[in-house]
Motif scaffolding. Structure first.
Motif, PDB file in Angstrom:
ATOM      1  N   ARG B 447       0.126  -5.006  -3.983  1.00  0.00           N
ATOM      2  CA  ARG B 447       1.428  -5.641  -3.779  1.00  0.00           C
ATOM      3  C   ARG B 447       2.090  -5.103  -2.506  1.00  0.00           C
ATOM      4  NH1 ARG B 447       2.836 -10.191  -5.922  1.00  0.00           N
ATOM      5  NH2 ARG B 447       4.963  -9.590  -5.455  1.00  0.00           N
ATOM      6  N   HIS B 450       0.785  -6.501   0.809  1.00  0.00           N
ATOM      7  CA  HIS B 450       1.196  -7.849   1.175  1.00  0.00           C
ATOM      8  C   HIS B 450       2.708  -8.025   1.150  1.00  0.00           C
ATOM      9  CE1 HIS B 450      -3.037  -8.296   0.027  1.00  0.00           C
ATOM     10  NE2 HIS B 450      -3.035  -9.083   1.061  1.00  0.00           N
ATOM     11  N   SER B 451       3.424  -6.928   1.110  1.00  0.00           N
ATOM     12  CA  SER B 451       4.878  -7.045   1.085  1.00  0.00           C
ATOM     13  C   SER B 451       5.424  -6.899   2.504  1.00  0.00           C
ATOM     14  CB  SER B 451       5.466  -5.954   0.201  1.00  0.00           C
ATOM     15  OG  SER B 451       5.268  -4.708   0.837  1.00  0.00           O
ATOM     16  N   ARG B 452       6.710  -7.054   2.592  1.00  0.00           N
ATOM     17  CA  ARG B 452       7.388  -6.867   3.873  1.00  0.00           C
ATOM     18  C   ARG B 452       7.195  -5.432   4.344  1.00  0.00           C
ATOM     19  NH1 ARG B 452      12.824  -5.723   4.639  1.00  0.00           N
ATOM     20  NH2 ARG B 452      13.716  -6.433   6.607  1.00  0.00           N
TER      21      ARG B 452
END
Lengths: 259, 618
Positions: B447, B450-452
């Motif tokens: 997670r 692929h997060s900011r």
């Protein structure tokens, strides 16, 4: 006579006599790298809708000026003013969020990330995802090539394409003023020409552009006004036409005297 | 000025042309002998080094194929073979036409391999006539005996020339074979070697599943694959490789080309399948397998944590063991009744919450000064902090808290909601506990990636200055990476404390940091699956800093192998064992194009993607 402004609202910014507040301003800024006095009492004012340039040779303090404007370097004295607000103590992120964005020297993309990731990073501080998507589409309209390359690694693009992505990445921040650090550096001559046309195009679309250049002829051919920096001091401050005609600039800096 | 030279056909004045014209075929023996001599002598030096490292003698007891090949001899065969292959590869790449096709490659490989083997011949002669036991501990008659196969010295001298030459020629021939046959041969070799290496694992599992008859047939009574079954295995796997050629890749491409919901479905299916196997497998596995899996899992946890720091944020942390130590020690202090200063005797799960907070704080505390540095300096400082933490636990000053060199013992088992107690005596439960935390860590890493925040980490890794100019607060972002890494590492530490039942400063040597880093680099930096594969191979097969792997015999030479693997990796596969697609492309693009051009063919290894890629794939 200076070239007309594309943005009528900023007309009063023509020259330094206007009543409008500059978008970005440096007030007698001094900056040091250790003992080196990099900027000496530099005064600059960039008005909304202008295309202005800062000229100078190597180590004249051009990049330092950009860093100071962006907050990556703190001035030892003087003020950096953004839209009427003194931002000396504000970090880079604050200034980026308020519309100051830089296209770094040599483009400096995140080479191992894809083009899309590069563009997304340009919009890092924004949360308005709808508007981000709209801006992304606008960039694709401006640079159809970028859309073709979206999933490709930025480092695998050609120099010209990288320049497009670099500008696209900056535009993704939805800037009010674009700071361009030596846009002609490291590009083939044909691309330099193309690049300056691009800058002009972006400017005509309504964006304020402040570029820092060594290639004075080229820069002045599209700029409204300009400054010449020499060892940290502003030695000339005039319209582009006057600067081009200025004997000192002709003789010493541009190296066009013998032609 | 050079550009204006007229095109001359005659010999150019001043400079001789070293290369023969491309069209003229070259006789088989007109080799670049200097290159062969160089590569051969490097290999010969390597052979002598391996022999004197005592690896052959020590590993001779472990049989790979009974009664022909032991691990000890195997390590002496690799270098001549590799040198021969490499030589053949280079000759073939040059693409010079010869009178007899392939002759050049074989002769080149043979001479290179013979040179490499000659190193051992020379060593055998020297072993008989000189006594250098003083500086070289392993300069012994045992080694001579091994090299001579129990015969006289002259036999050793001759046989190693022959063996070396043979292996070298085999290497050259392998390079000559078409890609399909080469793949089959490699698969055969890997199948036999794999069966031999995984022996104890396979036997253990077979016992659980009631398949002893199968393993009895496959393996000899005292270890090693039977000669006949090795042959059978090779044939079967070779056939499978030929028949199933490209099937796997095709299947994979098909999965990767799926879009949207279908892709997600496929992924979920794969994950569920893996999870099912991992949950069911330990039920049939014995103590040995579960212990091994638990150890691998502990290192997966650590490596995932370090992967966030090094792989994503690009902060080269050489002192990562600090967080493992902090996790272990705080879990020990909080749960053990024998903790010297304070002993709250908390239940393990409750303690874990405190452990996470402590680890996060330590991460902040160490990270704050460290992340202001860049590059080499940062690495050195982290190295220092890693040692500081260990020395603090060891110190007299804090021995009232942490027991100094006595450590903390009698750490109770980890109770999970009163359902079970997880202690080292039951490795199956430990594995399940580790598995749960690994699943959590994998999910979090995935997670995050692929997060900011993950994107910001990658931007900082790529170009910190520009990342800052984009408005990323690089200090905060890097600190966060440190904290996330610290927390993941502390999980592993807390489980480790409960599993082992005691903590000592010696468990947290700098070696642990290095091993974790090697796992991450070996597996593929910034790639979750790569990190897991790296742990499985390195920790599972070779063994961790203190944990034995499948090749128990290797434990003595572990570091040597780690180093060699790392060097080889950097040269041959800089993107790691299982690279993220992003990395391969970037590191290999030019090279792949060049290879294809040199071979005069289009490389088919390239997943079939067009150069432009498809925008819809994102």
């Amino acid at each position: 006579m200076s070239p007309g402004h594309p943005d009528p609202a900023a007309d009063s910014g023509d020259g330094e006599t206007g009543a409008a507040t500059p978008l970005l301003e440096m007030r007698s800024v001094n900056a040091h790298y250790g003992a080196v006095h990099a900027l000496v009492d530099v005064d600059l004012a960039i008005y909304e809708g202008e295309l202005v340039c800062l000229l100078g040779g190597n180590a004249s303090g051009k990049s330092t000026t950009l860093k100071t404007l962006l907050g990556m370097l703190n001035p030892t004295s003087g003020e950096v003013v953004l839209d009427g607000e003194v931002v000396n103590d504000q970090p880079t992120s604050y200034r980026v969020a308020r519309g100051v964005t830089m296209v770094p020297e040599n483009r400096r993309l995140f080479k191992r990330l894809t083009v899309r990731e590069n563009l997304d990073l340009g919009a890092y501080l924004r949360s308005d995802s709808d508007q981000i998507a709209v801006d992304m589409e606008r960039i694709f309209e401006l640079f159809p090539r970028v859309k073709e390359r979206l999933t490709q690694k930025a480092g695998t693009l050609s120099g010209g394409e990288q320049q497009m992505v670099a500008i696209g990445r900056a535009l993704m921040a939805d800037p009010r003023v674009l700071l361009m650090d030596e846009p002609s550096m490291g590009l083939a001559p044909a691309l330099v020409q193309q690049n300056f046309e691009l800058i002009q195009q972006i400017h005509e679309a309504g964006l304020t552009v402040f570029m820092v250049e060594q290639n004075a002829n080229m820069a002045l051919s599209i700029a409204d006004r300009g400054w010449v920096l020499q060892t940290g001091r502003v030695v000339l401050d005039d319209t582009a036409e006057n600067l081009l005609a200025h004997p000192d600039l002709q003789a010493s800096y541009l190296g066009t005297a013998e032609q | 000025m050079t550009a204006t030279l007229p095109p001359t056909t005659g010999p150019q004045p001043g400079g001789t042309q070293p290369e023969a014209p491309l069209a003229a075929p070259r006789p088989a023996l007109a080799h670049d002998w200097r290159r062969i001599a160089r590569m051969g002598s490097i290999a010969a030096f390597g052979q002598v080094f391996i022999a004197l490292s005592n690896m052959p003698v020590r590993l001779d007891e472990r049989l790979i194929v009974k009664p022909v090949l032991s691990l000890g001899y195997l390590v002496l065969l690799i270098l001549p073979f590799a040198a021969g292959y490499r030589q053949g590869h280079q000759i073939k790449r040059e693409g010079v036409p010869t009178y007899a096709p392939g002759l050049n490659e074989v002769v080149g490989g043979l001479s290179c391999g013979a040179l490499a083997g000659g190193g051992l011949s020379l060593l055998a002669v020297l072993l008989t006539h000189f006594d250098l036991r003083e500086p070289l501990v392993n300069w012994s008659p045992i080694l001579l005996d091994l090299l001579a196969f129990g015969n006289a010295t002259w036999f050793a001298a001759v046989i190693w020339l022959v063996i070396g030459g043979g292996m070298g020629a085999a290497g050259g021939v392998l390079r000559l074979l078409g890609p399909r046959i080469r793949r089959a041969v490699v698969t055969m070799a890997l199948a036999v070697a794999g069966a031999a290496v995984l022996e104890s694992l396979v036997v253990d599992l077979a016992e659980g599943l009631g398949l002893e008859t199968l393993t009895d047939r496959l393996y000899a009574r005292r270890g090693g694959v039977n000669w006949s079954s090795a042959l059978g295995l090779a044939v079967v796997s070779g056939l499978l490789a030929v028949v199933g050629r490209g099937r796997f890749r095709q299947a994979r491409t098909r999965v990767t080309e799926l879009e949207g919901a279908k892709r997600t479905q496929a992924n979920v299916g794969l994950i569920l399948l893996t999870a099912a196997v991992l949950i069911v497998l330990p039920l049939f596995a014995g103590k040995l397998t579960n212990e091994l899996l638990a150890n691998v899992g502990l290192f997966v946890l650590l490596a995932l944590g370090l992967n966030v720091v090094v792989g994503l944020a690009g902060i080269l942390d050489l002192g990562y063991v600090a967080f493992f130590a902090v996790g272990s020690y705080s879990a020990a202090v909080l749960t053990a009744a024998t903790s010297p200063k304070i002993a709250p005797e908390m239940p393990w799960l409750a303690a874990l919450i405190v452990v996470v907070i402590i680890a996060g704080l330590v991460g902040l505390f160490i990270g704050a000064p460290v992340i202001r540095m860049r590059g080499d300096y940062l690495a050195i400082v982290t190295l220092g902090f890693g040692e500081i933490i260990r020395l603090l636990f060891l110190s007299d000053w804090l021995s009232g808290w942490f027991g100094g060199s006595q450590g903390i013992t009698n750490i109770p088992a980890a109770g999970i909601f009163g359902l079970t107690d997880v202690a080292g005596t039951d490795p199956r439960r430990v594995f399940y506990l580790v598995l749960a935390f690994c699943a959590l860590a994998i999910y979090v890493s995935w997670r995050l990636e692929h997060s900011r925040l993950g994107r910001a980490w990658m931007a900082v890794r790529e170009d910190e200055t520009v990342a800052e100019a984009m408005g990323i607060n690089t200090v905060n972002v890097k600190l966060l990476a440190f904290v996330v890494g610290a927390v993941l590492g502390s999980f592993s530490g807390a489980i480790f404390a409960a599993k082992v039942g005691s903590v000592f400063p010696t468990s947290f040597l700098i070696l642990v940091s290095i091993v974790i880093l090697v796992v991450v680099i070996f597996g593929g930096m910034g790639n979750i699956i790569g990190v897991i594969a790296g742990s499985a191979v390195l920790i599972g097969v070779l063994g961790g800093p203190k944990q034995p792997g499948l090749l128990v015999e290797f434990s003595e030479f572990k570091l040597l192998i780690y180093g060699a693997l790392l060097i080889w990796m950097m040269l041959a596969r800089p993107e790691g064992l299982i690279p993220s697609v992003r990395r391969t492309r970037e590191l290999r693009q030019q090279e792949m194009a060049q290879d294809a051009w040199l071979r005069g063919e289009v490389d088919d290894d390239d997943g079939g993607n067009g150069p432009a890629g498809s925008p819809s794939a994102v």
